[in-house]
Every structure is written in C-alpha cells, then in structure tokens.
Design a protein around this motif. Structure first.
Motif, PDB file in Angstrom:
ATOM      1  N   LYS A   1     -13.972 -50.109   2.556  1.00 24.07           N
ATOM      2  CA  LYS A   1     -14.128 -50.240   3.947  1.00 24.07           C
ATOM      3  C   LYS A   1     -14.331 -52.132   3.713  1.00 24.07           C
ATOM      4  N   ALA A   2     -13.491 -52.793   4.673  1.00 22.63           N
ATOM      5  CA  ALA A   2     -13.843 -54.183   4.705  1.00 22.63           C
ATOM      6  C   ALA A   2     -14.162 -54.524   6.256  1.00 22.63           C
ATOM      7  N   ALA A   3     -14.938 -55.707   6.299  1.00 22.58           N
ATOM      8  CA  ALA A   3     -15.663 -56.359   7.469  1.00 22.58           C
ATOM      9  C   ALA A   3     -14.353 -56.627   8.636  1.00 22.58           C
ATOM     10  N   ASP A   4     -13.330 -57.193   8.247  1.00 18.50           N
ATOM     11  CA  ASP A   4     -12.402 -57.787   9.189  1.00 18.50           C
ATOM     12  C   ASP A   4     -10.945 -57.665   8.340  1.00 18.50           C
ATOM     13  N   ARG A   5      -9.854 -57.997   8.955  1.00 16.17           N
ATOM     14  CA  ARG A   5      -8.590 -57.979   8.520  1.00 16.17           C
ATOM     15  C   ARG A   5      -8.465 -59.119   7.505  1.00 16.17           C
TER      16      ARG A   5
END
Length: 173
Positions: free
Chosen positions: A26-30
């Motif tokens: 999972k990543a915080a933003d694009r």
C-alpha cells in the motif's frame, strides 16, 4: 514478472508479480506508488530480492515420501508398509508426486479426495489415502518443511452422500 500501480478501495497499491506469486504494498499517494513501483522493478531486474531458488524449496512429495517410508520401515508392520506403499504408488504419486512438499495446501488435499472419489473408490479407500498423506505431512511438519499439516481433519470431505429415498407405488399388485 511485473510491477503495476493500481487504485483500489480508496488507496493506491503496488502489485508485484514475481516467481508465480503476487504481493501487494500500500502506498500513501499515486506519486509514492509510482516511485515504489519503479524501485521494485529495478530491484527485480537486478535480481536483488534473494528469493529462494527452486532447489531451495525442499524435496518433492515423491522423494520425501520415499525417504520417509524407507526410514520408517523398521518401525512399522509389514502390512502397514504395504498399505502406505500401495496408496502412495497408485494414488498420491500420480496426483501430487512432482509437487514440492513446502508448496502443498489444503486445496491440493481436497482435490486428491475429489479425484479419488471420481475414480469410483469407496469411502474407506479414500480415507486410507488421506491417512497415508496425512502421516507423511505430519512428519514434514516435524521436519519444519510445512507450518501445518494440510491433510489433517479431512473428514468432512470424506462423507458419503445420502441415497435418494426410493419412490413407492402402492397401487401395484
């Protein structure tokens, strides 16, 4: 082998396909997801993950079972050795022989039961096949090749279905 960036359920995910397995991060933003994906793709290209090779995954079911049976012959009755050998050669080796012991899952054991029942084998014979496999996999658990025995407690898959009630015609002679 591949790395993709996906947006799903309100979050950005990096999906990694490598060695027949899928992992997600999972990543915080694009933008973070894209940077992470490019870094992972670069590490995959350099083979920097240090994943175990196929030879490091342990023995196949056939080699492990043969080794186990040879070691156990001194402690078992001749009829038990014959019982195990017969089930191994006729049913387990054709279905699971080339698979690695460390990759066996409960689904594989259920498929063995399904295939055995489809052959027309009786419930008692299928129970013997599962018992043989479970005994071998219990030893694999003790040898730390598996975290748990996937062939343990397969009873609910071995039940015999009820036969349909015969329809009675009371107005015959």
């Amino acid at each position: 082998m591949g790395v993709k960036v996906r947006y799903r359920r309100g979050a950005w995910w990096v999906v990694i396909h490598h060695g027949g397995k899928v992992r997600t991060k999972k990543a915080a933003d694009r933008e973070t997801a894209r940077r992470l994906a490019s870094a992972i793709a670069e590490r995959l290209a350099r083979a920097d993950f240090q994943l175990p090779a196929a030879a490091d995954l342990g023995p196949t079911v056939q080699t492990y079972a043969a080794t186990w049976l040879a070691a156990a012959e001194g402690n078992l009755k001749a009829s038990t050795v014959h019982f195990y050998t017969t089930h191994l050669e006729q049913h387990i080796y054709p279905a699971l022989g080339p698979r690695r012991v460390s990759t066996l899952r409960r689904q594989d054991c259920r498929e063995l039961v399904t295939v055995s029942r489809a052959k027309g084998l009786k419930v008692g014979t299928v129970r013997g096949i599962v018992r043989t496999l479970s005994t071998i996999l219990t030893q694999a658990v003790e040898g730390e090749l598996l975290p748990a025995n996937p062939a343990l407690r397969m009873g609910k898959y071995l039940r015999q279905a009820d036969e349909a009630e015969p329809e009675m015609d009371t107005f015959t002679r």
